[in-house]
Design a protein around this motif. Structure first.
Motif, PDB file in Angstrom:
ATOM      1  N   GLU A 218      43.020  35.447  42.830  1.00 54.97           N
ATOM      2  CA  GLU A 218      42.620  36.811  43.036  1.00 54.97           C
ATOM      3  C   GLU A 218      43.253  37.574  41.952  1.00 54.97           C
ATOM      4  O   GLU A 218      44.175  37.813  41.885  1.00 54.97           O
ATOM      5  CB  GLU A 218      42.731  37.386  44.363  1.00 54.97           C
ATOM      6  N   GLN A 219      42.161  37.987  40.999  1.00 56.66           N
ATOM      7  CA  GLN A 219      42.648  38.852  39.671  1.00 56.66           C
ATOM      8  C   GLN A 219      41.682  39.973  39.239  1.00 56.66           C
ATOM      9  O   GLN A 219      41.685  40.523  38.391  1.00 56.66           O
ATOM     10  CB  GLN A 219      42.858  37.825  38.583  1.00 56.66           C
ATOM     11  N   GLN A 220      41.000  40.203  40.367  1.00 58.25           N
ATOM     12  CA  GLN A 220      39.840  41.316  39.960  1.00 58.25           C
ATOM     13  C   GLN A 220      40.627  42.724  39.454  1.00 58.25           C
ATOM     14  O   GLN A 220      40.374  43.253  38.439  1.00 58.25           O
ATOM     15  CB  GLN A 220      39.098  41.714  41.306  1.00 58.25           C
ATOM     16  N   ALA A 221      41.913  43.021  40.261  1.00 55.99           N
ATOM     17  CA  ALA A 221      42.328  44.125  39.997  1.00 55.99           C
ATOM     18  C   ALA A 221      43.095  44.190  38.538  1.00 55.99           C
ATOM     19  O   ALA A 221      43.071  45.120  37.551  1.00 55.99           O
ATOM     20  CB  ALA A 221      43.590  44.662  40.912  1.00 55.99           C
ATOM     21  N   GLN A 222      43.778  43.077  38.362  1.00 53.82           N
ATOM     22  CA  GLN A 222      44.334  42.947  36.871  1.00 53.82           C
ATOM     23  C   GLN A 222      43.342  43.122  35.589  1.00 53.82           C
ATOM     24  O   GLN A 222      43.717  43.694  34.727  1.00 53.82           O
ATOM     25  CB  GLN A 222      44.965  41.601  36.991  1.00 53.82           C
ATOM     26  N   TRP A 223      42.169  42.287  35.986  1.00 53.20           N
ATOM     27  CA  TRP A 223      41.422  42.384  34.876  1.00 53.20           C
ATOM     28  C   TRP A 223      40.540  43.760  34.838  1.00 53.20           C
ATOM     29  O   TRP A 223      40.138  43.938  33.349  1.00 53.20           O
ATOM     30  CB  TRP A 223      40.278  40.930  34.940  1.00 53.20           C
ATOM     31  N   LEU A 224      40.631  44.514  35.892  1.00 46.85           N
ATOM     32  CA  LEU A 224      40.286  45.776  35.697  1.00 46.85           C
ATOM     33  C   LEU A 224      41.160  46.607  34.861  1.00 46.85           C
ATOM     34  O   LEU A 224      40.410  47.439  34.058  1.00 46.85           O
ATOM     35  CB  LEU A 224      39.992  46.283  36.885  1.00 46.85           C
ATOM     36  N   GLN A 225      42.446  46.398  35.138  1.00 49.89           N
ATOM     37  CA  GLN A 225      43.536  46.997  34.284  1.00 49.89           C
ATOM     38  C   GLN A 225      43.416  46.412  32.907  1.00 49.89           C
ATOM     39  O   GLN A 225      43.831  47.402  31.919  1.00 49.89           O
ATOM     40  CB  GLN A 225      44.861  46.796  34.895  1.00 49.89           C
ATOM     41  N   ILE A 226      43.104  45.433  32.365  1.00 51.18           N
ATOM     42  CA  ILE A 226      43.138  44.759  31.080  1.00 51.18           C
ATOM     43  C   ILE A 226      41.930  45.644  30.553  1.00 51.18           C
ATOM     44  O   ILE A 226      42.007  46.026  29.375  1.00 51.18           O
ATOM     45  CB  ILE A 226      42.836  43.591  31.093  1.00 51.18           C
TER      46      ILE A 226
END
Length: 444
Positions: A218-226
Motif C-alpha cells: 500500500e503506497q498510494q500516500a507515498q507516491w502522492l507525496q512524491i
C-alpha cells in the motif's frame, strides 16, 4: 599360566578386530553448514533464490571436487519465514550440529542479524552478512565475528550517489537537486539513512525520506507525496512486494522509471516481472553479476542439473539475480573454509573459530576469481582484521522489459566517507557495550 591362556585366547580376537579395521573404509570427513532459509512468506522469492543457488554451489563442490580437500559439505535448512524470533530459534537449533558444530550463520535478514549479533561472539560462530545487516560491523576490530562482505548498505548508498551524480553531469551538479529516499520501514530500510544524510550535506542536495510500512503493498500516500515533491531521482530501498508495487505506483503517477534507482534488494527479476510494463527502464544496484554466462554457472549446469541434483524447482531461475547471489554466498563460504584448511590442516573439518580466521584472511584477486570461473560475478575483495567488507563496490543494471542489462562496471564507494561513518558508529557501539577493540597489529 592362566594369564598366558587368556592372552592366547584374546590374540585371535585382536587380530580379527585389526583386520576389520583395515577392511573398513575411512569415515568421510564432513563440514556442516546450517542454512536459516526462508522459502515461504512475503520474501520467499529472495530466500528461495539465494539459498537455492548456495546449495547448488555446495553440491557442485561435492559432485565435481569430492568436497574441499576431501571434506564433504553437509547442510540443513531451518525455515525462518524472515521472522526475527524464528531466526533466533533456527540459530539455536543449528549451532550444535555437525562434527564441529555449525561453522557459519548467514540469515539474509538485517533483523535476525541484530538479534543474534552478541550470540555469535559468545558461541564463536562467524556470521556473514553479504550486502545486508549492521554496516558498522565492517570494522572487524569491534566486530570480529561479523562479516558484511563485498559491499555494505553505506557503500551501496555511496555508490548510488556517485551513479546519480554521473547522470546529472558530476557530483558537483547534485547541488540544488532533490532526491527522495523511499524505504522499507524496518531496520533494513533505515540502514542507508546516515550515509544519505551525510551525502546530502556534502553535495548540497535535498533529501526527502519517505517510509513504507511492511510489507509494502500500500503506497498510494507515498507516491502522492512524491508527485508533490517532484524529485530529480527516487532511491527505492525496498524489499519483496514493496518493489513491484512501487514501480506500478510510479507508472500511474507518471514518474519516469529511469529516474528510480533501486537497491540490490529491489533489483531482481521477482521485483520487475510482476510489475509488467511499469518496470521498463527501471535501474537498480547489484553486488553480483547476472546471467548464465559465467563459467561457474555453466559448471553447475553440467555437474549438478545435468545429474538431476539441482535445488531450484524452476530451472529458469538459474542465472537470475537472487540465484547468482546465492552462488556468491557459496563461493565465499567455500573459499573461507579452504583458506582455513591451508592454516589448520587440509582435509579436516574446520571449527567456527578456524572458519572465522578463513573469512578474515580471504583474498580473492583477479587470478583467483578466474580460477573459480567467477570473473565479473563478484568484485575482487580482500578481507582483513580491520576491514570485514573487503571491496565496497556496486554495479548498476537496467530492466529492458524482459531482462537486466548491465549499465556500469563496478563502482567503488567513497571509501573514506564510508569508513569514517563505520569507525564512528563502531566506536560508539564499543563504548556502549564495554568492548575493547582488537589491536590488528597483533593479530596473526
Amino acid at each position: 599360566m592362566e594369564k598366558t591362556h587368556r592372552a592366547r585366547r584374546g590374540a585371535p580376537l585382536a587380530a580379527l578386530a585389526a583386520g576389520l579395521l583395515i577392511a573398513l573404509p575411512a569415515l568421510a570427513q564432513e563440514q556442516f553448514i546450517g542454512l536459516p532459509s526462508y522459502r515461504v512468506g512475503p520474501y520467499a522469492a529472495g530466500g528461495s533464490g539465494i539459498y537455492g543457488g548456495w546449495i547448488d554451489y555446495m553440491t557442485l563442490i561435492n559432485e565435481r571436487d569430492g568436497g574441499i580437500n576431501g571434506v564433504k559439505l553437509t547442510w540443513e535448512e531451518c525455515e525462518t519465514e524472515y521472522n526475527n524470533a524464528r531466526g533466533v530459534e533456527c540459530y539455536e537449533r543449528l549451532k550444535g550440529k555437525g562434527p564441529t558444530g555449525n561453522t557459519t550463520f548467514q540469515p539474509l535478514s538485517t533483523g535476525i542479524t541484530y538479534s543474534v549479533l552478541e550470540k555469535v561472539a559468545q558461541d564463536k560462530i562467524p556470521m556473514v552478512t553479504i550486502g545486508y545487516g549492521r554496516t558498522d560491523a565492517a570494522d572487524g576490530r569491534v566486530f570480529p565475528w561479523v562479516f558484511p562482505m563485498i559491499s555494505t548498505y553505506w557503500s551501496q548508498a555511496s555508490g548510488m550517489v556517485k551513479f546519480i551524480g554521473g547522470k546529472v553531469g558530476g557530483l558537483e551538479q547534485l547541488k540544488g537537486k532533490k532526491i527522495v529516499y523511499l524505504y522499507h520501514d524496518s531496520a533494513f530500510g533505515k540502514e542507508g539513512i546516515p550515509l544519505m544524510e551525510q551525502s546530502a550535506q556534502k553535495y548540497g542536495f535535498t533529501l526527502k525520506q519517505i517510509p513504507v510500512a511492511h510489507p509494502g503493498n500500500e503506497q498510494q500516500a507515498q507516491w502522492l507525496q512524491i508527485r508533490q515533491e517532484k524529485p530529480d531521482y527516487v532511491i527505492l530501498w525496498g524489499w519483496g512486494v514493496m518493489n513491484p508495487t512501487a514501480l506500478r505506483a510510479a507508472a500511474r503517477s507518471g514518474y519516469p522509471r529511469d529516474r528510480i534507482v533501486g537497491g540490490w534488494w529491489s533489483g531482481s527479476e521477482e521485483d520487475t516481472i510482476p510489475a509488467g510494463d511499469a518496470a521498463k527502464g527501471y535501474i537498480s544496484a547489484n553486488l553480483s553479476g547476472v546471467g548464465t554466462g559465467f563459467p561457474v554457472i555453466q559448471e553447475v549446469q553440467k555437474h549438478v542439473y545435468a545429474r538431476n541434483k539441482g535445488n531450484m524447482e524452476d530451472k529458469n531461475r538459474v542465472g537470475s539475480v537472487y540465484y547468482n547471489r546465492g552462488i556468491v554466498h557459496g563461493i565465499l563460504t567455500v573459499e573461507a573454509i579452504r583458506t582455513a584448511q591451508q592454516k589448520f590442516g587440509a582435509g579436516k573439518p574446520m571449527t567456527g573459530e578456524q572458519v572465522r580466521w578463513g573469512f578474515e584472511h580471504l583474498n580473492l584477486d583477479a587470478d583467483h576469481l578466474a580460477r573459480l570461473g567467477a570473473t565479473g560475478l563478484l568484485p575482487e575483495l580482500k578481507v582483513s582484521c580491520a576491514d570485514h567488507e573487503g571491496a565496497g563496490k556496486v554495479k548498476f543494471q537496467q530492466w529492458d522489459g524482459s531482462k537486466w542489462l548491465p549499465l556500469t562496471d563496478w563502482i567503488e564507494a567513497d571509501r573514506a566517507q564510508v569508513r569514517g561513518l563505520i569507525e564512528a558508529s563502531a566506536g560508539a557501539y564499543a563504548k556502549e557495550k564495554g568492548v575493547t577493540p582488537r589491536d590488528c597489529s597483533k593479530e596473526p
